[in-house]
Write an enzyme that holds these catalytic residues in place. Structure first.
Site, PDB file in Angstrom:
ATOM      1  N   ALA A 163       0.813  -1.210  -0.127  1.00  0.00           N
ATOM      2  CA  ALA A 163       0.111  -0.122  -0.024  1.00  0.00           C
ATOM      3  C   ALA A 163       0.896   1.170  -0.035  1.00  0.00           C
ATOM      4  CB  ALA A 163      -0.881   0.033   1.240  1.00  0.00           C
ATOM      5  N   LEU A 164       1.905   1.103   0.661  1.00  0.00           N
ATOM      6  CA  LEU A 164       2.840   2.530   0.801  1.00  0.00           C
ATOM      7  C   LEU A 164       3.403   2.442  -0.396  1.00  0.00           C
ATOM      8  CD1 LEU A 164       4.092   2.135   4.511  1.00  0.00           C
ATOM      9  CD2 LEU A 164       2.031   3.446   3.441  1.00  0.00           C
ATOM     10  N   THR A 244      11.866   5.081   4.370  1.00  0.00           N
ATOM     11  CA  THR A 244      10.843   5.270   5.354  1.00  0.00           C
ATOM     12  C   THR A 244      10.424   3.987   6.068  1.00  0.00           C
ATOM     13  OG1 THR A 244       9.247   5.764   3.839  1.00  0.00           O
ATOM     14  CG2 THR A 244      10.369   7.675   4.648  1.00  0.00           C
ATOM     15  N   ALA A 245      11.295   3.005   5.502  1.00  0.00           N
ATOM     16  CA  ALA A 245      10.774   1.611   5.918  1.00  0.00           C
ATOM     17  C   ALA A 245      11.401   1.055   7.208  1.00  0.00           C
ATOM     18  CB  ALA A 245      10.857   0.759   4.944  1.00  0.00           C
ATOM     19  N   ARG A 246      12.593   0.620   7.115  1.00  0.00           N
ATOM     20  CA  ARG A 246      13.230  -0.030   8.243  1.00  0.00           C
ATOM     21  C   ARG A 246      14.741   0.163   7.943  1.00  0.00           C
ATOM     22  NH1 ARG A 246       9.244  -0.199  10.569  1.00  0.00           N
ATOM     23  NH2 ARG A 246       8.180  -1.901  11.733  1.00  0.00           N
ATOM     24  N   ASP A 270      14.342   8.150   7.672  1.00  0.00           N
ATOM     25  CA  ASP A 270      13.294   8.205   8.769  1.00  0.00           C
ATOM     26  C   ASP A 270      13.514   7.190   9.757  1.00  0.00           C
ATOM     27  OD1 ASP A 270      11.282   9.631  10.261  1.00  0.00           O
ATOM     28  OD2 ASP A 270       9.908   7.733   9.766  1.00  0.00           O
ATOM     29  N   GLU A 275      17.574   2.483  17.443  1.00  0.00           N
ATOM     30  CA  GLU A 275      16.964   3.633  17.513  1.00  0.00           C
ATOM     31  C   GLU A 275      16.473   3.727  19.035  1.00  0.00           C
ATOM     32  OE1 GLU A 275      14.259   3.738  13.040  1.00  0.00           O
ATOM     33  OE2 GLU A 275      13.476   3.003  15.234  1.00  0.00           O
ATOM     34  N   HIS A 297      12.139   8.931  13.026  1.00  0.00           N
ATOM     35  CA  HIS A 297      10.945   7.575  12.960  1.00  0.00           C
ATOM     36  C   HIS A 297       9.590   8.006  13.187  1.00  0.00           C
ATOM     37  CE1 HIS A 297      10.457   3.244  13.002  1.00  0.00           C
ATOM     38  NE2 HIS A 297       9.399   3.537  12.253  1.00  0.00           N
ATOM     39  N   VAL A 298       9.303   9.249  12.198  1.00  0.00           N
ATOM     40  CA  VAL A 298       8.073   9.837  12.566  1.00  0.00           C
ATOM     41  C   VAL A 298       7.323  10.116  11.224  1.00  0.00           C
ATOM     42  CG1 VAL A 298       8.685  11.213  14.459  1.00  0.00           C
ATOM     43  CG2 VAL A 298       9.282  12.291  12.199  1.00  0.00           C
ATOM     44  N   ALA A 299       7.686   9.360   9.973  1.00  0.00           N
ATOM     45  CA  ALA A 299       7.024   9.508   8.777  1.00  0.00           C
ATOM     46  C   ALA A 299       5.546   8.906   9.018  1.00  0.00           C
ATOM     47  CB  ALA A 299       7.819   8.610   7.943  1.00  0.00           C
TER      48      ALA A 299
END
Length: 332
Positions: A163-164, A244-246, A270, A275, A297-299
């Site tokens: 989806a992303l 923006t994944a991992r 991100d 973390e 990590h705020v996406a």
């Protein structure tokens, strides 16, 4: 499904991973909910010990912790990724694991393009230069210290067609980008019934022909360090790399070398493999680099998305209690 005369025992191990203003709806059954802002690895087993339902976002739930918590029947993940949970151990015990899906279909792609725009147009570099007095120093209406590139006409390569990834591709097409998706075989496009505007190519082809590479795939043993030194060497067009994944999808030490040597023109991340960012992490060397942006990590964390996540989390728990589990995750 849980049926007992006593209230159902629920523990939320890391409530602070959701914004404080995010509202958790009341569950439609009698229960006792204990919430902890965060839970250290050494505390997980003890806090899960009496729980029947465990809620967690990023707290690791290992086989050892599960062995010390014999009453657990469900783990409700307050996120999409489940790499923090030993899914094999859960399956062996018959523990249902549910995650939250598609809540970030707007916020993550929007954050992805915020990073892309900032890097392609050198926004942060120009902002810092203005702050430092460079504009006044030039004596004219503009200056050209940093590169500015259009997006229209460029090629966006997307790794991950969930989806992303698809939402990111849709934005890219609207902006005039050619969109490529990584595929393991030339037949994937036809077999999947994918959008006819998508062009599926092998990963090596995508890396060689993309001006921007954006990662939207899960972290699994197969995708760990998917982007490594060899992958950077195949990036013929010196692209931007967006993640923006991992964090574990990228060999981060190799990324530092690739950016510093000019193999890539910029990177917007991100996520990192550990973390919060440790003081000894390789990315510390890039924090002042004009071609590097790191967000914490705020996406996923727009107000709209976090509330949708919380609502779906409650629906998952309610469905499990009613004997109709939702969004069940199986071992890979």
């Amino acid at each position: 499904m849980i049926r007992s005369a006593a209230p159902t025992q629920i523990v939320f191990l890391d409530r602070a991973t959701l914004p404080p203003q995010t509202r958790l709806r009341a569950l439609p059954f009698e229960h006792v909910l204990r919430m902890f802002d965060r839970t250290a690895a050494a505390e997980v087993a003890q806090r899960m010990r009496d729980a029947e339902i465990v809620v967690a976002n990023k707290t690791p739930i290992t086989a050892e912790a599960l062995a010390a918590a014999p009453r657990v029947r469900m783990i409700a993940i307050a996120a999409t990724g489940t790499d923090n949970v030993d899914l094999q151990a859960c399956a062996a015990r018959g523990i249902v694991v549910s995650n939250v899906r598609d809540y970030a279909v707007h916020t993550v792609p929007e954050h992805t393009f915020a990073l892309i725009f900032a890097l392609r147009r050198s926004l942060l570099a120009y902002r810092e230069a203005v702050r430092a007095g460079r504009w006044l120093e030039t004596g004219q209406f503009c200056f050209f210290d940093f590169p500015i590139r259009n997006l229209a006409g460029s090629t966006l390569g997307i790794v991950g067609a969930g989806a992303l990834g698809r939402a990111t591709g849709a934005i890219g097409r609207a902006l005039g980008l050619r969109v490529l998706f990584a595929s393991r075989s030339a037949q994937t496009h036809q077999q999947s019934g994918a959008d006819s505007r998508e062009e599926r190519v092998p990963l090596d082809t995508l890396l060689a022909h993309s001006d921007i590479v954006s990662l939207h795939c899960p972290l699994t043993p197969a995708t760990h360090h998917l982007i490594d030194a060899d992958a950077f060497a195949r990036m013929a067009r010196r692209p931007l790399l967006i993640n923006t994944a991992r964090g574990g999808l990228v060999d981060e030490a190799a990324l530092v070398k690739a950016l510093q040597s000019g193999q890539i023109s910029g990177a917007g991340f991100d996520v990192v493999s550990e973390e919060p960012l440790p003081v000894e992490h390789p990315f510390q060397a890039l924090l002042a680099h004009p071609g590097f942006i790191l967000t914490p990590h705020v996406a996923w964390a727009s107000e709209e998305a976090t509330q949708a996540l919380a609502d779906q989390l409650i629906d998952n728990i309610s469905g499990f209690y009613a004997g109709q589990p939702r969004n069940v995750v199986r071992p890979h």
